[in-house]
Motif scaffolding. Sequence first.
Motif, PDB file in Angstrom:
ATOM      1  N   THR A 201      13.808  -9.042   8.212  1.00 51.55           N
ATOM      2  CA  THR A 201      14.255  -9.614   9.389  1.00 51.55           C
ATOM      3  C   THR A 201      15.097 -10.365   8.982  1.00 51.55           C
ATOM      4  N   LEU A 202      14.954 -11.383   7.852  1.00 52.13           N
ATOM      5  CA  LEU A 202      15.846 -12.430   7.667  1.00 52.13           C
ATOM      6  C   LEU A 202      17.639 -11.584   6.683  1.00 52.13           C
ATOM      7  N   ARG A 203      17.119 -10.093   6.387  1.00 46.91           N
ATOM      8  CA  ARG A 203      17.850  -9.423   5.245  1.00 46.91           C
ATOM      9  C   ARG A 203      19.453  -9.335   6.931  1.00 46.91           C
ATOM     10  N   SER A 204      18.703  -9.067   7.825  1.00 49.56           N
ATOM     11  CA  SER A 204      19.380  -9.022   8.983  1.00 49.56           C
ATOM     12  C   SER A 204      20.425 -10.167   9.630  1.00 49.56           C
ATOM     13  N   GLU A 205      19.324 -11.106   9.944  1.00 52.37           N
ATOM     14  CA  GLU A 205      19.640 -11.956  10.337  1.00 52.37           C
ATOM     15  C   GLU A 205      20.872 -12.717   9.395  1.00 52.37           C
ATOM     16  N   LEU A 206      20.694 -12.715   7.669  1.00 55.33           N
ATOM     17  CA  LEU A 206      21.788 -13.279   7.557  1.00 55.33           C
ATOM     18  C   LEU A 206      23.208 -12.804   7.372  1.00 55.33           C
ATOM     19  N   ALA A 207      23.556 -11.359   7.683  1.00 51.21           N
ATOM     20  CA  ALA A 207      24.358 -11.026   7.773  1.00 51.21           C
ATOM     21  C   ALA A 207      25.236 -11.954   8.635  1.00 51.21           C
ATOM     22  N   LEU A 208      24.615 -12.127  10.196  1.00 47.79           N
ATOM     23  CA  LEU A 208      25.169 -13.115  11.083  1.00 47.79           C
ATOM     24  C   LEU A 208      26.012 -14.401  10.940  1.00 47.79           C
ATOM     25  N   TYR A 209      25.365 -15.061   9.375  1.00 47.74           N
ATOM     26  CA  TYR A 209      25.768 -16.505   9.005  1.00 47.74           C
ATOM     27  C   TYR A 209      27.104 -15.786   8.487  1.00 47.74           C
ATOM     28  N   ASN A 210      27.068 -14.757   7.282  1.00 48.62           N
ATOM     29  CA  ASN A 210      27.643 -13.832   6.691  1.00 48.62           C
ATOM     30  C   ASN A 210      29.295 -13.746   6.935  1.00 48.62           C
ATOM     31  N   GLY A 211      28.249 -12.474   7.859  1.00 50.33           N
ATOM     32  CA  GLY A 211      30.191 -12.320   8.769  1.00 50.33           C
ATOM     33  C   GLY A 211      30.656 -13.762   9.588  1.00 50.33           C
ATOM     34  N   ALA A 212      30.199 -14.974   9.432  1.00 47.29           N
ATOM     35  CA  ALA A 212      30.503 -15.973  10.264  1.00 47.29           C
ATOM     36  C   ALA A 212      31.203 -16.323   9.189  1.00 47.29           C
ATOM     37  N   ARG A 213      30.967 -16.267   8.536  1.00 47.66           N
ATOM     38  CA  ARG A 213      32.296 -17.144   7.101  1.00 47.66           C
ATOM     39  C   ARG A 213      33.697 -16.266   6.869  1.00 47.66           C
ATOM     40  N   LEU A 214      33.159 -15.476   7.598  1.00 47.87           N
ATOM     41  CA  LEU A 214      34.971 -14.148   7.866  1.00 47.87           C
ATOM     42  C   LEU A 214      35.807 -14.534   9.495  1.00 47.87           C
ATOM     43  N   ASP A 218      37.472 -19.744  13.270  1.00 50.15           N
ATOM     44  CA  ASP A 218      36.169 -20.887  12.556  1.00 50.15           C
ATOM     45  C   ASP A 218      35.346 -20.202  11.641  1.00 50.15           C
ATOM     46  N   PRO A 219      35.764 -20.392  11.085  1.00 46.61           N
ATOM     47  CA  PRO A 219      35.322 -19.265   9.037  1.00 46.61           C
ATOM     48  C   PRO A 219      33.567 -20.420   9.259  1.00 46.61           C
ATOM     49  N   LEU A 220      33.125 -19.901   8.985  1.00 49.53           N
ATOM     50  CA  LEU A 220      31.747 -20.733   8.421  1.00 49.53           C
ATOM     51  C   LEU A 220      31.479 -21.254   6.993  1.00 49.53           C
ATOM     52  N   ARG A 221      32.168 -22.513   7.018  1.00 48.10           N
ATOM     53  CA  ARG A 221      32.090 -22.978   5.544  1.00 48.10           C
ATOM     54  C   ARG A 221      31.543 -23.000   4.919  1.00 48.10           C
ATOM     55  N   ILE A 222      29.941 -21.874   3.748  1.00 49.14           N
ATOM     56  CA  ILE A 222      29.325 -21.811   3.237  1.00 49.14           C
ATOM     57  C   ILE A 222      29.744 -20.897   2.112  1.00 49.14           C
ATOM     58  N   PRO A 223      29.148 -20.425   1.527  1.00 51.31           N
ATOM     59  CA  PRO A 223      28.613 -19.834   0.357  1.00 51.31           C
ATOM     60  C   PRO A 223      28.404 -18.383   0.811  1.00 51.31           C
ATOM     61  N   LYS A 224      28.618 -17.299   0.401  1.00 46.84           N
ATOM     62  CA  LYS A 224      27.252 -16.373   1.042  1.00 46.84           C
ATOM     63  C   LYS A 224      25.753 -16.645   0.585  1.00 46.84           C
ATOM     64  N   ILE A 225      24.948 -15.694   1.558  1.00 44.67           N
ATOM     65  CA  ILE A 225      23.831 -15.866   1.097  1.00 44.67           C
ATOM     66  C   ILE A 225      22.873 -14.245   0.734  1.00 44.67           C
ATOM     67  N   ARG A 226      22.399 -13.766   0.026  1.00 40.55           N
ATOM     68  CA  ARG A 226      21.951 -13.086  -0.221  1.00 40.55           C
ATOM     69  C   ARG A 226      20.140 -13.282  -0.402  1.00 40.55           C
ATOM     70  N   ASN A 227      19.219 -12.437   0.096  1.00 40.80           N
ATOM     71  CA  ASN A 227      18.014 -12.138   0.247  1.00 40.80           C
ATOM     72  C   ASN A 227      16.934 -11.225  -0.692  1.00 40.80           C
ATOM     73  N   HIS A 228      15.829 -11.304  -0.857  1.00 43.85           N
ATOM     74  CA  HIS A 228      15.500  -9.852  -1.929  1.00 43.85           C
ATOM     75  C   HIS A 228      14.181 -10.313  -2.082  1.00 43.85           C
ATOM     76  N   ILE A 229      13.047  -9.429  -2.237  1.00 42.09           N
ATOM     77  CA  ILE A 229      11.483  -9.165  -2.708  1.00 42.09           C
ATOM     78  C   ILE A 229      11.240  -8.695  -3.445  1.00 42.09           C
ATOM     79  N   VAL A 230      10.508  -9.100  -4.382  1.00 39.23           N
ATOM     80  CA  VAL A 230      10.136  -8.259  -5.852  1.00 39.23           C
ATOM     81  C   VAL A 230       8.782  -7.958  -5.533  1.00 39.23           C
ATOM     82  N   PHE A 231       8.169  -6.709  -5.696  1.00 37.86           N
ATOM     83  CA  PHE A 231       7.155  -6.059  -5.899  1.00 37.86           C
ATOM     84  C   PHE A 231       6.151  -5.791  -7.142  1.00 37.86           C
TER      85      PHE A 231
END
Length: 341
Positions: A201-214, A218-231
């Motif tokens: 869910t976070l990976r899907s939602e973070l696409a919103l913020y990562n897209g808003a950077r561009l 009105d670009p969202l001035r944040i570094p790109k955010i990536r999430n991962h999960i380890v098993f």
Amino acid sequence: MGLFSQKKHFVLSGRTILITGASQGMGRGLAKICAQKGANVIIVARNIDKLKAAVEYISAAAANPQTQRFHYISADVTSAEENTRLLSEATTWNGGNPPDIVWANAGSAYPHLFIETSIETLRSQMDIDYWAAAYLAHATLQVWTKPTSNQANGTTSKASKGTEPLPRHFVMTSSVVVFAGLAGYGPYGPAKAAMRNLSDTLRSELALYNGARLHATDPLRIPKIRNHIVFPGGIQSPGLDAENKIKHPVTTKLEEDDKPQTEDEVATAAIAGLERGEYLITTAFLGSLMKAGMLGGSPRNGLGVVDTIMTGLSALIWSFVGPDMERKVWKWGKENGIGNT
């Protein structure tokens, strides 16, 4: 992604990483490797004596002892307020900047038959194995998605030479038990499975913020955010020793072919997966095979070729392994009754 430039996807040198559950086991192994790769490391756990010993152990592995910094924070990560506090303390220690990488690694297993486990224990397992990560994700991403101070100055968030800033990474540690429900993991597995769904869910939602950077106007001035999960699977640690004392014999029977990894082995495999740019990361072949059969709507790693091949192989293998595991449990019950731990 990750086929030709492995280490560029997860840069540690000169960056600050915060790891929870890092006074022993996998977390301590992760912190040591991060130190070896030049990171500034903040470890979080409850026991101060263990934290002090772990910092000494981790800092001894530093690639650049003169410049790298190490810190510990004692906190109960099952509290939302404590997660907010520890992130604030880490930011202050890091010169007013939030950590570049945050790893929600804290967790513990209570392997027991579901109906023989108290409701209080079922709730506490959800607290440490799901809510601790959810609270940290909530606090971290609220900080990371706020516009940088550069926005107020009318400048971009890029470096002075026009290069893209390195991405921030939020990582969670789940377990291979989410890929196969096993007798004896009823208190633990569902919490780790909830973590996987949260990560997707976070990976899907973070696409919103990562897209808003561009955004053009009105670009969202944040570094790109990536999430991962380890098993990971079993890990040789004090935690595993404690689990084995209460584990039902039938669970031990189901796990007899799964050799636990050392903390260094599992940490090395996890960070290697991050360096390859992977999202769903397993630390051993058996875990990879189990993952392939349960990908569902989760993104595939890289181009997806290996995951696709493994999915077919996994489906074939599980058509035999699944019924065989059920037969093992049935046979154990027939020969031993309900049994106990």
